[in-house]
Design an enzyme around this catalytic site. Sequence first.
Site, mmCIF file in Angstrom:
data_model
loop_
_atom_site.group_PDB
_atom_site.id
_atom_site.type_symbol
_atom_site.label_atom_id
_atom_site.label_comp_id
_atom_site.label_asym_id
_atom_site.label_seq_id
_atom_site.Cartn_x
_atom_site.Cartn_y
_atom_site.Cartn_z
ATOM 1 N N SER A 1 0.831 -1.199 0.000
ATOM 2 C CA SER A 1 0.000 0.000 0.000
ATOM 3 C C SER A 1 0.876 1.263 0.000
ATOM 4 O O SER A 1 1.694 1.428 -0.892
ATOM 5 C CB SER A 1 -0.966 -0.042 1.186
ATOM 6 O OG SER A 1 -2.046 0.838 0.991
ATOM 7 N N ASP B 1 -5.937 -3.691 -2.559
ATOM 8 C CA ASP B 1 -4.903 -3.321 -1.587
ATOM 9 C C ASP B 1 -4.255 -4.534 -0.912
ATOM 10 O O ASP B 1 -4.940 -5.411 -0.381
ATOM 11 C CB ASP B 1 -5.514 -2.418 -0.523
ATOM 12 C CG ASP B 1 -4.467 -1.679 0.288
ATOM 13 O OD1 ASP B 1 -3.796 -2.331 1.100
ATOM 14 O OD2 ASP B 1 -4.320 -0.466 0.093
#
Length: 581
Positions: A339, A453
């Site tokens: 991320s 993600d």
Amino acid sequence: MNIDKELIRLLSRLELFEGIKKEDLFPFVDAFIVKTVVAGDVVFHAGDESSSMCIVQQGRLGIYSQLPLSAANQLATVSVGESVGEMGMIRKDKRSAEVVALRQSKLLFIDEALFERLCKAYPSILLKLSQILSDRIENANKSKKSRKHQAQTFSLCVLNIEEKEKNDFLQAMLLAFDQLSMSVKVVTDRVELAFLSQLEQRYQCIIFCSDEHQLDFFAENINYSDEILLLNNSENLAITTPTQSLLSKHSARLPIKHFIIHHDNILVEKNYNCQGIDCDIYHIRSAKDADLRRFVRLVTNQAIGVVLAGGGAKGFGHIGAMKALAEMNVEYDVIAGTSMGAIVAGVMAEEQSIDEITQLFEAFFLGRNPIGDWTLPSLSLAKGKRLDNSLMKGFGQRKIEHLWCTFFCIASGLNSAKTNVLDKGLLWKAIRASISLPGILPPIEIDGELMVDGGMLNNLPVDIMKMRGIKKVIAIDLQESDYWGAEFTQLNLQPTLFQRIRNLFMRRESPTLLNILMRSAILGGSSFAMQRLSEAEYPIKLPLDHYGLLEWKSLHDIIDIGYQHVKEELGEDYFKDVIVK
């Protein structure tokens, strides 16, 4: 009786025969079966009767779940003084795996009759063997991986490089070994197995050096080697057909590392693949000492890796932490992230300066909101086009394979429900996948998999860094505690103006849709982050509890906290073993 003194010395050093005098082993020496095998020979076949165990006197063996040989099928390696096959022999089971010679090896076999004689004379052998097997199982369970060992012998083939440049490189390489306090022997002549065994006792690393015109010598060297190294010229990457055939023959058994020398600081984007050969590719600048030290660490499996966790705006702290590491002369060879950690890892792998990175983040996060192209939420709250354009503007069409430092990032696969390691292809696209918060940004497709993600499954991929053979890991986590800052006993869906102002002054985070979506996205990965952090040699937790996941405007404050924590609170003593003097 003609006593094999080398064999007696080996037996006396083995843990299995600990406490037994050398002379007491004399009556058993002739009963040991000694065999020499060449690279690729099968020592034990899966399914065969287990009628003996084997001890490596010289060389190295590989244990594979099945044939044909491949890195994915390799379970373990067996080095000098270690044994294999003892469990099956004792239990009278059939062989459970394929055991293959990774290089030319001298082996000692103990059959059932000899084992019974030894145990009858010295019952302590059974106790020692049970301890060895118990320790082996415990260590494998702890590390989540089998007994794989550091390579020691290497076959280096120099391709498309002039003699003077080759000699200059070898001299610089020897200096880099010395700077890292590692002993190395470069061998340019043929050696016998017995002499190689002596070299292995004296040096941490033995490199057999040849060039493409010495194909027979290169082939011989491969038979003695744990890994194959290719040293190539970035301006001419051609590999002759005979060399390519030789590499193909051994690529399933031995790892191949392809080092490409660049003569300037510009990495031209072109196809650096090794003409269909499965290998790891690394770029080094011949004039940069740090790259030569990186070469040494990568070759000798002493590489240092950095892992950066996800955490929204808290990820700005990574910039300050990396600045502090650079000022303390902490070098690394592989960098990875999830991320927000993937974004920072990506720009660090490009080797941009900290000032350039800070300016890039200022433009990216303090200017126009990169995820502000809101839409009616059928797939996500944001269209994602603005973010795509911002990432493409920042990273261009650069591929991960064209970075100076080895990089990978983590994304979660919606189709497979598995962690995806992205280490090839377009850099911007891999980072986009890693930061695609479900519900906020639309997923992105890579190789037929819808990616979101990476923090959902693995917010701190120390385990993956370890699985890639990295010796020492610096892991930077952003979650000081698992508790979210909001202290609500009852969720207030419509807080009054007074309540909003009170929460602001008390730094209490009133849940919003974005807060909840972002927090939810990292819950799964963060639940294992503490365990993964403990697996790192240098765990770091940045004290960022008082900052929220969306506090983009606090960029400079968060960078400073990351810097101060690593530079001042941890300091050089904490990193002394990875600082280059």
